[in-house]
Design an enzyme around this catalytic site. Sequence first.
Site, PDB file in Angstrom:
ATOM      1  N   CYS A 177      97.811  39.994  45.668  1.00 49.45           N
ATOM      2  CA  CYS A 177      97.245  38.691  45.937  1.00 49.45           C
ATOM      3  C   CYS A 177      96.647  38.319  44.676  1.00 49.45           C
ATOM      4  CB  CYS A 177      96.396  38.549  47.081  1.00 49.45           C
ATOM      5  SG  CYS A 177      95.667  36.939  47.275  1.00 49.45           S
ATOM      6  N   LYS A 185      43.738  22.432  60.827  1.00 48.49           N
ATOM      7  CA  LYS A 185      42.711  22.996  61.598  1.00 48.49           C
ATOM      8  C   LYS A 185      40.969  22.530  61.422  1.00 48.49           C
ATOM      9  CE  LYS A 185      45.234  27.461  61.078  1.00 48.49           C
ATOM     10  NZ  LYS A 185      45.407  28.753  60.549  1.00 48.49           N
ATOM     11  N   PHE A 219      65.461  22.244  69.027  1.00 51.33           N
ATOM     12  CA  PHE A 219      64.788  22.964  69.889  1.00 51.33           C
ATOM     13  C   PHE A 219      63.479  21.979  70.173  1.00 51.33           C
ATOM     14  CE2 PHE A 219      61.207  25.533  71.043  1.00 51.33           C
ATOM     15  CZ  PHE A 219      61.588  26.024  72.066  1.00 51.33           C
ATOM     16  N   ASP A 265      65.896  24.276  64.602  1.00 51.33           N
ATOM     17  CA  ASP A 265      64.515  24.068  65.130  1.00 51.33           C
ATOM     18  C   ASP A 265      64.343  22.648  65.578  1.00 51.33           C
ATOM     19  OD1 ASP A 265      63.988  26.563  64.187  1.00 51.33           O
ATOM     20  OD2 ASP A 265      62.927  26.331  62.454  1.00 51.33           O
ATOM     21  N   LYS A 267      52.643  25.134  56.711  1.00 49.15           N
ATOM     22  CA  LYS A 267      53.370  25.898  57.918  1.00 49.15           C
ATOM     23  C   LYS A 267      54.480  26.748  57.565  1.00 49.15           C
ATOM     24  CE  LYS A 267      54.856  25.563  62.747  1.00 49.15           C
ATOM     25  NZ  LYS A 267      56.009  26.524  62.528  1.00 49.15           N
TER      26      LYS A 267
END
Length: 695
Positions: free
Chosen positions: A428, A285, A33, A30, A108
């Site tokens: 094994c 907000k 990006f 992220d 978030k």
Amino acid sequence: MSTQSRWQELADQVRHHRQLYYYGEPEISDADFDALLQELKDLEQAHPEVVTGASPTEEVAPAPPTSSPFRNVDHREQMLSLDNVFDTEQLAGWLDRTPAKTYLTELKIDGASINLLYIDGQLELALTRGDGTTGEDITHNARTLDDIPDTLHGTDEFPVPELVEIRGEVFIDVEDFAAMNAQRQAEGLKMFANPRNAAAGAMRQKNSADTAKRPLKLICHGIGAREGFSPASQHDAYRAIAAWGLPVSPYTKQVHSAKEVQQQVEYWGNHRHDAAHEMDGLVVKVDSLEEQLELGHTSRAPRWAIAYKYPPEEAMTTLHNIRVGIGRTGRATPYAVMAPKYVAGSTVSMATLHNPTEAHRKGVLLGDTITIRKAGEVIPEVLGPVEDKRTGAERPFLFSTFCPECGTRLAPSKVGDADWRCPNTQYCPGQLHTRLTYLASRKAFDIDALGEKGAYDLIHSGVLADESELFDLRAEDLEKTSSYATKAGKLNKSGETLLEKLQSAKEADLWRVLVALSIRHVGPTAAKALAKHFESVEDIASASAEEMAGIDGVAETIAESISDWFTVDWHRRIVDRWAAAGVRMRREAGNVPGAADGVDSALLEGLTIVVTGSLEDFDRTAAKEAIEARGGKAAGSVSKKTDFLVAGEKAGSKLKKAEDLGVPVLDEAAFKELLENGAPSSGDDASTSADSVDD
């Protein structure tokens, strides 16, 4: 490269990686990006003339692929994204441009966005974000989430509106993700890279039964179109959503100044691990919906909200070596051995590289300075080398094509398989060692006297050729080992305990026997489903793959793996020798998988119970098993469908949500009473003194 060419290259890269983020497997982090997108924005701001046609900086998200199996449906109101800031100076600039009387801060969540449409209180549609205008219809998958009610329930203060779009995030919390990946690893399945990928992939499953298998949760964080609903603020909208029966974040906070916003950013930067879920930022907000309307939005994001993105939790360390571990089903897993480094709340010195292809793709050299990140707060991830720090002394790692334990040539089990396996399953020593420690684990026979060192000694002293001989062990056998004998060669206390535990394990439930056999893909979940359907191991061995695949909880891959396992002679010898030694290979009449002797397997039938906080006499696994043994469902999240919340110390947000929803809360004493006598009748008081529980 010209500015125009660089713009086109960046635009193409952003679109490519955004498409993978929403509809495939991301190739970059992220943070990488975000850096690409920011470079594109900076370039467009400095050279607006290079923008030809639509720019990805103005797009919400890619449109659903044309090959998608899901129906495309328009949102009633556009579902926008958020713009980001990456430091306090950028945040201060946004706050200066966006003054408000009250702000709302919320975490978030790194999950998958969803838009729920309710008409007259009934769930009509659930859509992905899509390109912000059109999303994919995933209603059938959304209905599998306990957090998403089919019907809203109004109150006097908040009656159900005629129509409302409720936006939220589907996610998997940290604890559930760790448990889910541990289960997948135990069953030989590919582990998820992070909770976000697991949640997003679950919501785009064709078969909703596959979605239901993942511990998905929802947090609502916004509203879209609405009729008959006019809240004054975002905060009031959240109060209404919670009253209707949908979950909202317990971490939301109203603040009244830019200084308080910055304080919240600082606080959560230091406490990001206190949240139950992964979070990579803080959303700010404007609280007033009237002020939101005045501020409006761009083509991709509202002007009244911003996301402050925290730096990813990464660190640099030195790669000392890459080793290969052999699992109980033969999978060869390369892992990095590093200088210990504190990152994301713990010190790590190893990180899985999953398979040879992934190991080579990373491009790391032995001796490299590497960048690591804790992915999902559980699995350390090697991001790659810091090439600028190379001295020339680094050397490449050559992945051997031979098993490090037995020397057998490694190979993929089928064409195209990224995993390499050791086919020497019987002899094994590495596989036998991991099978022994696995069958001794709590999820199988629960033989705590048989640890990694003890298993190693049993194998390398020649006492055990394979696990078929385990229940034939005698004191004189254990006296040949260093773990279970004194220096004088006599049986020590650990040896006595092992023999006692082996005797007790012979009475283990059928599902535990199935787990102990180390059949590929068969973990506790599938084993319990099989043990509920079949009476004995022999019944399972005789069943067809088609019959087993028809059982809820047993996928086709698991069924085929079981059928294949029983065709191998030495596998059958394990079953035969264990049975001859007295291991119970049948389910006792009336015994529900996981139930203890004398327990009423229907005592809690139909009840959904959530356990949170620390209990004195139960860890989380023991509490879950106690509930399931009595026919109850042990859920991971609180919803309207929850019958009881068991709250120990430091119960946190689940306790608050239960109280908000009116879910009865039990302390540990009341939980024990519930396990003993079942739920009280409707006339009894089902709640306990929740005031005694610390929040």
